[in-house]
Motif scaffolding. Structure first.
Motif, PDB file in Angstrom:
ATOM      1  N   ALA A  38      30.038  28.386  -7.151  1.00 50.49           N
ATOM      2  CA  ALA A  38      28.807  27.788  -7.652  1.00 50.49           C
ATOM      3  C   ALA A  38      27.685  28.238  -6.727  1.00 50.49           C
ATOM      4  O   ALA A  38      27.723  27.985  -5.519  1.00 50.49           O
ATOM      5  CB  ALA A  38      28.909  26.263  -7.680  1.00 50.49           C
ATOM      6  N   LEU A  39      26.701  28.930  -7.300  1.00 52.29           N
ATOM      7  CA  LEU A  39      25.646  29.557  -6.506  1.00 52.29           C
ATOM      8  C   LEU A  39      24.286  29.017  -6.949  1.00 52.29           C
ATOM      9  O   LEU A  39      23.967  29.023  -8.140  1.00 52.29           O
ATOM     10  CB  LEU A  39      25.708  31.071  -6.686  1.00 52.29           C
ATOM     11  N   PHE A  40      23.481  28.584  -5.999  1.00 50.29           N
ATOM     12  CA  PHE A  40      22.191  27.976  -6.287  1.00 50.29           C
ATOM     13  C   PHE A  40      21.087  28.860  -5.724  1.00 50.29           C
ATOM     14  O   PHE A  40      20.963  29.007  -4.506  1.00 50.29           O
ATOM     15  CB  PHE A  40      22.128  26.572  -5.684  1.00 50.29           C
ATOM     16  N   ILE A  41      20.317  29.451  -6.645  1.00 47.36           N
ATOM     17  CA  ILE A  41      19.250  30.375  -6.262  1.00 47.36           C
ATOM     18  C   ILE A  41      17.971  30.010  -7.010  1.00 47.36           C
ATOM     19  O   ILE A  41      17.994  29.191  -7.937  1.00 47.36           O
ATOM     20  CB  ILE A  41      19.640  31.841  -6.557  1.00 47.36           C
ATOM     21  N   GLN A  81      19.269  30.297   1.403  1.00 48.14           N
ATOM     22  CA  GLN A  81      18.354  29.902   2.469  1.00 48.14           C
ATOM     23  C   GLN A  81      16.930  30.376   2.169  1.00 48.14           C
ATOM     24  O   GLN A  81      15.970  29.652   2.359  1.00 48.14           O
ATOM     25  CB  GLN A  81      18.818  30.472   3.816  1.00 48.14           C
ATOM     26  N   GLU A  82      16.816  31.588   1.670  1.00 50.13           N
ATOM     27  CA  GLU A  82      15.487  32.140   1.377  1.00 50.13           C
ATOM     28  C   GLU A  82      14.780  31.328   0.295  1.00 50.13           C
ATOM     29  O   GLU A  82      13.588  31.042   0.406  1.00 50.13           O
ATOM     30  CB  GLU A  82      15.603  33.608   0.933  1.00 50.13           C
ATOM     31  N   LYS A  96      25.202  16.918   0.076  1.00 46.46           N
ATOM     32  CA  LYS A  96      26.032  17.596   1.078  1.00 46.46           C
ATOM     33  C   LYS A  96      27.217  18.297   0.418  1.00 46.46           C
ATOM     34  O   LYS A  96      28.372  18.069   0.763  1.00 46.46           O
ATOM     35  CB  LYS A  96      26.527  16.597   2.123  1.00 46.46           C
ATOM     36  N   VAL A  97      26.934  19.163  -0.549  1.00 44.43           N
ATOM     37  CA  VAL A  97      28.014  19.846  -1.264  1.00 44.43           C
ATOM     38  C   VAL A  97      27.973  21.359  -1.091  1.00 44.43           C
ATOM     39  O   VAL A  97      28.949  22.037  -1.391  1.00 44.43           O
ATOM     40  CB  VAL A  97      27.993  19.509  -2.777  1.00 44.43           C
ATOM     41  N   ALA A  98      26.853  21.886  -0.610  1.00 43.16           N
ATOM     42  CA  ALA A  98      26.679  23.338  -0.543  1.00 43.16           C
ATOM     43  C   ALA A  98      26.482  23.812   0.889  1.00 43.16           C
ATOM     44  O   ALA A  98      25.967  23.093   1.736  1.00 43.16           O
ATOM     45  CB  ALA A  98      25.482  23.766  -1.385  1.00 43.16           C
ATOM     46  N   LYS A  99      26.891  25.038   1.104  1.00 38.92           N
ATOM     47  CA  LYS A  99      26.667  25.704   2.385  1.00 38.92           C
ATOM     48  C   LYS A  99      25.460  26.615   2.214  1.00 38.92           C
ATOM     49  O   LYS A  99      25.378  27.393   1.257  1.00 38.92           O
ATOM     50  CB  LYS A  99      27.902  26.526   2.756  1.00 38.92           C
ATOM     51  N   VAL A 100      24.521  26.525   3.126  1.00 44.49           N
ATOM     52  CA  VAL A 100      23.348  27.398   3.090  1.00 44.49           C
ATOM     53  C   VAL A 100      23.789  28.801   3.476  1.00 44.49           C
ATOM     54  O   VAL A 100      24.528  28.996   4.444  1.00 44.49           O
ATOM     55  CB  VAL A 100      22.242  26.871   4.038  1.00 44.49           C
ATOM     56  N   SER A 101      23.347  29.773   2.680  1.00 39.92           N
ATOM     57  CA  SER A 101      23.792  31.143   2.874  1.00 39.92           C
ATOM     58  C   SER A 101      22.644  32.113   2.589  1.00 39.92           C
ATOM     59  O   SER A 101      21.675  31.764   1.918  1.00 39.92           O
ATOM     60  CB  SER A 101      24.959  31.421   1.929  1.00 39.92           C
ATOM     61  N   SER A 102      22.781  33.319   3.063  1.00 40.15           N
ATOM     62  CA  SER A 102      21.748  34.331   2.817  1.00 40.15           C
ATOM     63  C   SER A 102      21.865  34.858   1.385  1.00 40.15           C
ATOM     64  O   SER A 102      22.933  34.819   0.770  1.00 40.15           O
ATOM     65  CB  SER A 102      21.895  35.498   3.795  1.00 40.15           C
TER      66      SER A 102
END
Length: 119
Positions: A38-41, A81-82, A96-102
C-alpha cells in the motif's frame, strides 16, 4: 511464489470513493495470499491523517480501516516523505500504519510489482 500487487493511493480521502475502493481491493487481494504493498503518494498522503471528520460532509470515515492492513498481512505500507513535506505534514499527524519512505524507494516497489492498481 505469490504474485505482488502495488495499490497506489494518490487522491485525497473525500470527494471521490477511490480511497475506499483501493482499500477494499487491497484487503480482498490479501485474502488471496498476494504480496500487497500500500503506497501513499501525492494527495493520497491525506488518506492517513489522524482525526478526520468526514461526517461534516455527510460521508463515512474509512481511515480507521487502514489500521486493519497489518491484520490482513499487508506489511509494506509506505508514504512519500517528499509528498508529506510538500504538503507541510509531519509523520506525527498520521495514523501509525505507514513507514515514511523516499519516492525513489516507492518507485522501486512499484517497478517490482506484478500488478499495480491506482484509481
Amino acid at each position: 511464489m505469490s504474485q505482488s500487487l502495488a495499490v497506489i493511493f494518490n487522491k485525497a480521502p473525500y470527494g471521490t470513493q477511490s480511497g475506499r475502493e483501493l482499500l477494499d481491493i487491497a484487503l480482498m487481494a490479501a485474502a488471496f495470499d498476494m504480496d500487497i504493498s500500500a503506497l501513499f503518494i501525492d494527495d493520497g498522503v491525506y488518506q492517513l491523517l489522524e482525526n478526520q471528520q468526514p461526517d461534516i460532509l455527510n460521508m463515512k470515515n474509512h481511515s480507521p480501516t487502514f489500521k486493519a492492513l497489518e491484520l490482513y498481512g499487508i506489511e509494506t505500507v509506505l508514504i512519500s516523505q517528499e509528498d508529506l513535506s510538500q504538503r507541510s505534514l509531519s509523520e506525527a499527524q498520521l495514523l501509525k500504519v505507514a513507514k515514511v519512505s523516499s519516492s525513489n524507494h516507492i518507485n522501486q516497489v512499484i517497478r517490482r510489482s506484478d500488478f499495480v492498481f491506482m484509481l
